[in-house]
Design a protein around this motif. Sequence first.
Motif, short mmCIF file in Angstrom:
data_model
loop_
_atom_site.label_atom_id
_atom_site.label_comp_id
_atom_site.label_asym_id
_atom_site.label_seq_id
_atom_site.Cartn_x
_atom_site.Cartn_y
_atom_site.Cartn_z
N SER A 1 7.32 4.20 -3.01
CA SER A 1 7.03 5.33 -2.13
C SER A 1 5.57 5.80 -2.22
O SER A 1 5.12 6.59 -1.38
N GLU A 2 4.85 5.36 -3.24
CA GLU A 2 3.48 5.82 -3.42
C GLU A 2 2.52 5.14 -2.43
O GLU A 2 2.83 4.10 -1.85
N LYS B 1 2.91 2.33 -8.78
CA LYS B 1 4.04 2.15 -9.70
C LYS B 1 5.37 2.31 -8.99
O LYS B 1 6.40 1.82 -9.45
N LYS B 2 5.37 3.03 -7.85
CA LYS B 2 6.60 3.24 -7.09
C LYS B 2 6.38 2.80 -5.65
O LYS B 2 5.27 2.92 -5.12
#
Length: 828
Positions: free
Chosen positions: A369-370, A366-367
């Motif tokens: 950075s994940e 979802k991000k």
Amino acid sequence: MESSLEEMKDLSFSNPRFPRLPPLPTTPTGATMRLTTNLFRINLKTSNYVYVYSVDFKESIPNDNTVLRKKYIREAKKMMTIAFNKYIFTGSNLFSTHDAGDEIIEIPTSEPQVKAIFKKAHVISLNDLKQYNMNKKDPKKMQTCVYFLNIIIKMLLSSLKMVPMGRTGKYLIMEEADLINEFNLSIVPGYKTSVKLCDSGPLLEIDYTSRILSKTPAYWILKELEQRPDYRRKALEEFKRKSVITWYGNKRSYIIDDIDFNLNPDTHIFDTPEGETNITEYMKNKYKVTIRKRNQPLLVHIRRRRDRPEEKVYFVPELCTIAGLPDEALGVYHIMRQVSLYTKLDPDNRIKKVEKLLDRFSKRKKKVSEVSLPGDICDEWGLQIDHVPVEIIARKASPVRIRLGDNYVKEVEENGQFSIKQKIMEPQNINKWLLVYYEKKDLLVKEFVDALRYVAATFEIKIEYPEFIPIYTTQCEGYIAAIEKYLREKEDEKPKIVVCILPKYSQSDYAEIKSWATTRSPPILTQVIIENTLKKRNESLSICSKILLQINAKIGGKIWQLENISGIPRKTMIVGIDVSRDEKSAYLGMSSTIDPFFSRYYTQIWKLSENTEIAGTMGALVALALRYFFNINNKKVQPELIVIYRDGVGESQKAEVFEVEVNSTLSKIKEFYSTESKPTPGVIFAIVNKKQYIRFFQKNFLERRLRHAPRGGRRGYCEMDTFINPDPGVIVHSDIIDRNLYEFLMMPHYANKDSGVPARIHVIHNSSKASLISFEDLTNSLCYGYDNWQGPIRTPAPCKYAYTCAKLISRYIKKKPNIELLPYKYYI
């Protein structure tokens, strides 16, 4: 991007000498059916190319030293990213979506004298995978394609935090383990995946799997045994040949060969790239694991590799757990029933598990950075996995018919089962036999004999009362001594069979009785029965029927025989071959038919060289089988067709089987027939592979009554489709297998509580005139020829007889039996 995944084993592709699939009949033979599989199409975006680079090092590093190779590449990560952008390094190959050009690329490493050298080897595109037949001229490229796709699938599974089980291709979901508190067990669910390259393109095979683990560390099992006076012997018995799993690292399973009581985690010193260390320090630095019990012995696994010396690998009991069910749980009905709910899934539940994994493959982060999830990884490499399983058309083999006594012909039921409740083919006269038992069990023994005589009337077997020999000890030495005494006193009255009733099962007792009986001169046919088997009151007649039929078969009587197959000559010899391995020894069993009805067998045993399943003596064994066939048939009949089913070898060993076994067999057959001045017969040599993970399911349309009618549907009803196992006799030679090879998938048996697994039959030599349909029907029919089961088994009966004999020799007897036993089924 760097991959820490283990390298896959080499994949074998078509050998140009292997025969092609014969033409299929223009008109369908037998019923056809549409089946659903656990295969899913893999699509690659046409705009995506994957570039494959071979990797070498100046200051050469061996290909099998993957750890050191990955270390240097990892340390050069910055320069690697500049050169290749996104990449996967496996140890000998590098995969990237970036074209770095055709020139050789050199990248320095942390060691000045060591440089990594990259050279473009292949370019993979969607067209390469769709034009599989065209590219068979470049099998190495196809192998690389499959290798790459398997690596991507492993990345998807790892991104879901699934744990690999060594190099098996199985991944477990540790967080979803189910507990069985009675024996402190956990059942861990997981998946087995593999990419197959077929004529229609790449397919992903997904199957549900599971692993049973003890929640008790091995250390505490040793601690309980420590109180015994024979602690070391009992500890070795408890762990030897057991599989253990480590709770650190990749959680691989290992077979334990020994226990070293003279070493502990502090005293075992070994070398690492950083210098000498002991297990305690190594675990702390490498895995952040603290060993609390410092004075515990070490479990030993002996790593055996071809062309390499044996290597001992040590494990700390505190950090290991035993895999599989404990001995005390085996046979406990409620435990086995509870375990089967998790390990033996019916087709409907198995499909649901597979669908669950496919849904997880769609997850995306979802991000930014994940950590990347499966959907992100597929997008990066241009892959898309269909969620709709591949459907195929299968054919049903011709109905199987068996012949019993008085020429009664019985056609087996749709589920493949049949029951015998009439005269058998050759009922024997069992007028001389011994019954040896513990003297305190007189009543149980009398009831057993009465039951045997009662069921014998059904099969028209004549059985007299035995010579009762009670003994006053439960030790196997007492049984052997009592039999020897009888044989000395009555030399002229050799019994047809000796039945021994043991108070409880003991592998050592069973082995000693069988070893004594089969290797002495003259040998003795034996039937070993455990007391508890006879105590099942509700099943006593059924059990006694099975025992009696087994005895009848052991002493040479036919129970039933198979009807002839159209297109197969009556003068045919069938040969089944399989291997059984135990510890360091491996034995090859060969069972060959000696009558036109494939019901009498001549079974030979050969001890194989260490760490091999291939027999260079195969031709000599087949020649001996031919000689016996010729002699037993009054030196008048010789086979016009020889069909050899070879089990016990893997896909990667086919070329070696062809070079070593097929060629020596053909040479010896030609030599035998030239000696007899007869024309050489047709020969079919087929590899049987039972270790399949492909599944077949049949849709079962049901109508279920609803309280409210669905919109547009029939009032009060809703049509639902579930999945069931197909009926036995399913044969598949569609586009999910290689049409350039003479092979097919066959599922002759019916799975009642689980999902059925087919066997793969691959003909690697064919000089016969038998049609494809005739050979398939013969193979299916032979699965009904095993005397110990009234119904079909997974493989042709000759293979089962060969394996059963090899297993008896390798696990219990440890040496060849007396040659007088070779025409008898003493091993069933």
